[in-house]
Design a protein around this motif. Structure first.
Motif, PDB file in Angstrom:
ATOM      1  N   ILE A  52      50.422 -14.509 -81.057  1.00  0.00           N
ATOM      2  CA  ILE A  52      49.667 -13.251 -81.130  1.00  0.00           C
ATOM      3  C   ILE A  52      50.624 -12.141 -81.528  1.00  0.00           C
ATOM      4  CG2 ILE A  52      48.354 -11.530 -79.842  1.00  0.00           C
ATOM      5  CD1 ILE A  52      47.111 -13.696 -78.259  1.00  0.00           C
ATOM      6  N   LYS A  53      50.258 -11.423 -82.579  1.00  0.00           N
ATOM      7  CA  LYS A  53      51.147 -10.426 -83.170  1.00  0.00           C
ATOM      8  C   LYS A  53      50.539  -9.039 -83.014  1.00  0.00           C
ATOM      9  CE  LYS A  53      52.861 -13.873 -86.421  1.00  0.00           C
ATOM     10  NZ  LYS A  53      52.953 -14.319 -87.821  1.00  0.00           N
TER      11      LYS A  53
ATOM     12  N   LYS B 262      41.722  -8.697 -69.568  1.00  0.00           N
ATOM     13  CA  LYS B 262      40.555  -9.550 -69.782  1.00  0.00           C
ATOM     14  C   LYS B 262      40.422  -9.946 -71.252  1.00  0.00           C
ATOM     15  CE  LYS B 262      37.877  -7.808 -65.848  1.00  0.00           C
ATOM     16  NZ  LYS B 262      36.654  -7.097 -65.418  1.00  0.00           N
ATOM     17  N   ILE B 263      40.754  -9.006 -72.147  1.00  0.00           N
ATOM     18  CA  ILE B 263      40.714  -9.318 -73.578  1.00  0.00           C
ATOM     19  C   ILE B 263      41.700 -10.439 -73.893  1.00  0.00           C
ATOM     20  CG2 ILE B 263      41.226  -8.440 -75.898  1.00  0.00           C
ATOM     21  CD1 ILE B 263      38.574  -7.401 -74.788  1.00  0.00           C
ATOM     22  N   LEU B 264      42.921 -10.334 -73.374  1.00  0.00           N
ATOM     23  CA  LEU B 264      43.931 -11.347 -73.666  1.00  0.00           C
ATOM     24  C   LEU B 264      43.609 -12.680 -72.998  1.00  0.00           C
ATOM     25  CD1 LEU B 264      47.225  -9.266 -73.608  1.00  0.00           C
ATOM     26  CD2 LEU B 264      45.990 -10.142 -75.575  1.00  0.00           C
ATOM     27  N   ASP B 265      42.993 -12.641 -71.833  1.00  0.00           N
ATOM     28  CA  ASP B 265      42.539 -13.886 -71.210  1.00  0.00           C
ATOM     29  C   ASP B 265      41.563 -14.611 -72.131  1.00  0.00           C
ATOM     30  OD1 ASP B 265      44.016 -13.727 -68.877  1.00  0.00           O
ATOM     31  OD2 ASP B 265      42.425 -12.740 -67.731  1.00  0.00           O
ATOM     32  N   ALA B 266      40.600 -13.840 -72.679  1.00  0.00           N
ATOM     33  CA  ALA B 266      39.591 -14.436 -73.563  1.00  0.00           C
ATOM     34  C   ALA B 266      40.229 -14.969 -74.838  1.00  0.00           C
ATOM     35  CB  ALA B 266      38.518 -13.404 -73.899  1.00  0.00           C
TER      36      ALA B 266
ATOM     37  N   GLU C  11      46.975 -18.537 -84.206  1.00  0.00           N
ATOM     38  CA  GLU C  11      47.575 -17.244 -84.553  1.00  0.00           C
ATOM     39  C   GLU C  11      46.486 -16.183 -84.634  1.00  0.00           C
ATOM     40  OE1 GLU C  11      50.699 -16.227 -87.930  1.00  0.00           O
ATOM     41  OE2 GLU C  11      48.668 -16.103 -88.750  1.00  0.00           O
ATOM     42  N   ILE C  12      46.809 -14.988 -84.151  1.00  0.00           N
ATOM     43  CA  ILE C  12      45.899 -13.853 -84.296  1.00  0.00           C
ATOM     44  C   ILE C  12      46.721 -12.562 -84.358  1.00  0.00           C
ATOM     45  CG2 ILE C  12      45.563 -13.481 -81.805  1.00  0.00           C
ATOM     46  CD1 ILE C  12      42.773 -13.214 -84.434  1.00  0.00           C
ATOM     47  N   TYR C  13      46.316 -11.658 -85.239  1.00  0.00           N
ATOM     48  CA  TYR C  13      46.917 -10.325 -85.275  1.00  0.00           C
ATOM     49  C   TYR C  13      46.079  -9.399 -84.408  1.00  0.00           C
ATOM     50  CZ  TYR C  13      49.811 -11.795 -89.225  1.00  0.00           C
ATOM     51  OH  TYR C  13      50.717 -12.435 -90.030  1.00  0.00           O
ATOM     52  N   LEU C  14      46.716  -8.800 -83.418  1.00  0.00           N
ATOM     53  CA  LEU C  14      46.073  -7.846 -82.526  1.00  0.00           C
ATOM     54  C   LEU C  14      46.438  -6.453 -83.036  1.00  0.00           C
ATOM     55  CD1 LEU C  14      44.447  -8.544 -79.910  1.00  0.00           C
ATOM     56  CD2 LEU C  14      46.493  -7.932 -78.623  1.00  0.00           C
TER      57      LEU C  14
ATOM     58  N   ASN D  48      53.685 -15.854 -78.669  1.00  0.00           N
ATOM     59  CA  ASN D  48      54.936 -15.167 -78.990  1.00  0.00           C
ATOM     60  C   ASN D  48      54.574 -13.786 -79.491  1.00  0.00           C
ATOM     61  OD1 ASN D  48      56.600 -17.497 -78.567  1.00  0.00           O
ATOM     62  ND2 ASN D  48      55.782 -18.302 -80.473  1.00  0.00           N
ATOM     63  N   HIS D  49      55.432 -12.829 -79.354  1.00  0.00           N
ATOM     64  CA  HIS D  49      55.154 -11.482 -79.869  1.00  0.00           C
ATOM     65  C   HIS D  49      56.458 -10.838 -80.312  1.00  0.00           C
ATOM     66  CE1 HIS D  49      56.399 -10.605 -75.754  1.00  0.00           C
ATOM     67  NE2 HIS D  49      56.650  -9.386 -76.136  1.00  0.00           N
TER      68      HIS D  49
END
Length: 315
Positions: free
Chosen positions: A3-4, A256-260, A268-271, A314-315
């Motif tokens: 997650i970036k 809660k968002i990161l739990d989901a 991989e996801i860009y936050l 990883n971030h």
């Protein structure tokens, strides 16, 4: 899971328009390395070509120097004030195809691998006429097939569309998002992914899932490349920062968002933070401090989870 955490350039509009300004803020003030670029800073049609090419080169070179990645270029606020690729007049729709092609050119010139986001808005007449709505939507699907060919030729790796919050701005429900994602990928030369937003909730929907940000994440994140994060309430998509003041008003809980997100198991996801600031009053002097506080909010959640043994990225 990778997650970036990053920022889009909505904060910079007409305040920090020069590449060096907004890049330095992202790298030096916020200590981030992932950016989503708003075309409002360099409109593909309004700005003449030779000027666009010059600034794209500046962005490309300075981004490399500062070690940031332009993850994606996004339609921004200007095109969002139009019907865009859902305009009821076919000739006007063709004109927006030209805008999109130039946007693809610009994206490639600045070294990014993706563009897209806004689909468009149906007119009041079309949204009330199912036959007309389907005709326009089918034309849009064909248009995106053509644009994907062009994007592929220019070296782009994928395109993005963003689900919205009201029926005229398509798609605005989980089911519509699933439908259009499948249809677009059936005609596209390169993958087309979603750009979800935790604040784009359809509060008018009769389906409770459409009013819940966690449901959007759990059901759609596997089709998603970018997840916009903003603080908001249930009345509108506010795009507030994650400051103490707005976290008390808002409904978005970062943990809660990161739990989901972690439960989905995506690789991989860009936050990406998408925060809006009014263009008057004292907002000019609130931008950078509130951006810093917002970044701290998210980094603290990430670090707490890592230290607590709950690491899933990883971030």
């Amino acid at each position: 899971m990778d997650i970036k955490l990053g920022m889009n350039t909505s904060f910079a509009l007409n305040r920090f328009p020069l590449p060096k300004e907004w890049i330095d803020i992202v790298t030096d003030e916020l200590e981030l390395k992932y950016v989503q670029f708003y075309f409002d800073l360099l409109d593909p049609v309004i700005i003449e070509e030779k000027v666009r090419e010059k600034i794209c080169e500046e962005i490309r070179e300075y981004s490399m120097k500062k070690g940031i990645e332009i993850v994606n270029t996004a339609s921004g606020a200007i095109s969002h004030q139009t019907n865009f690729l859902l305009h009821p007049d076919k000739e006007v729709r063709k004109s927006f195809i030209n805008w999109y092609r130039k946007a693809i050119d610009e994206t490639a010139q600045m070294g990014s691998k993706s563009t897209g986001v806004y689909v468009g808005a149906f007119s009041m007449a079309d949204i009330q006429n199912e036959k007309r709505k389907n005709e326009v939507l089918n034309d849009y699907i064909n248009i995106m097939g053509e644009l994907s060919d062009y994007a592929s030729q220019k070296g782009l790796e994928y395109l993005l569309i963003e689900p919205m919050s009201i029926p005229r701005e398509y798609p605005c429900t989980i089911e519509e998002s699933l439908y259009i994602n499948k249809k677009l990928n059936s005609v596209s030369s390169i993958p087309i992914y979603l750009n979800l937003d935790v604040g784009h909730l359809n509060i008018l929907s009769n389906n409770e899932r459409d009013r819940d940000p966690i449901s959007w994440i759990k059901e759609l994140l596997k089709y998603t490349k970018i997840l916009h994060i903003q603080q908001t309430d249930k009345e509108a998509s506010r795009h507030w920062p994650f400051t103490e003041e707005y976290n008390k008003k808002g409904i978005i809980d970062g943990e809660k968002i990161l739990d989901a997100v972690c439960e989905t198991g995506v690789d991989e996801i860009y936050l990406i933070m998408e925060l809006f600031y009014k263009p008057f009053g004292n907002a000019d002097y609130e931008v950078i401090p509130s951006l810093k506080e917002s970044v701290r909010y998210w980094k603290n959640i990430i670090n707490k989870r890592v230290d607590g043994g709950k690491k899933c990225w990883n971030h």
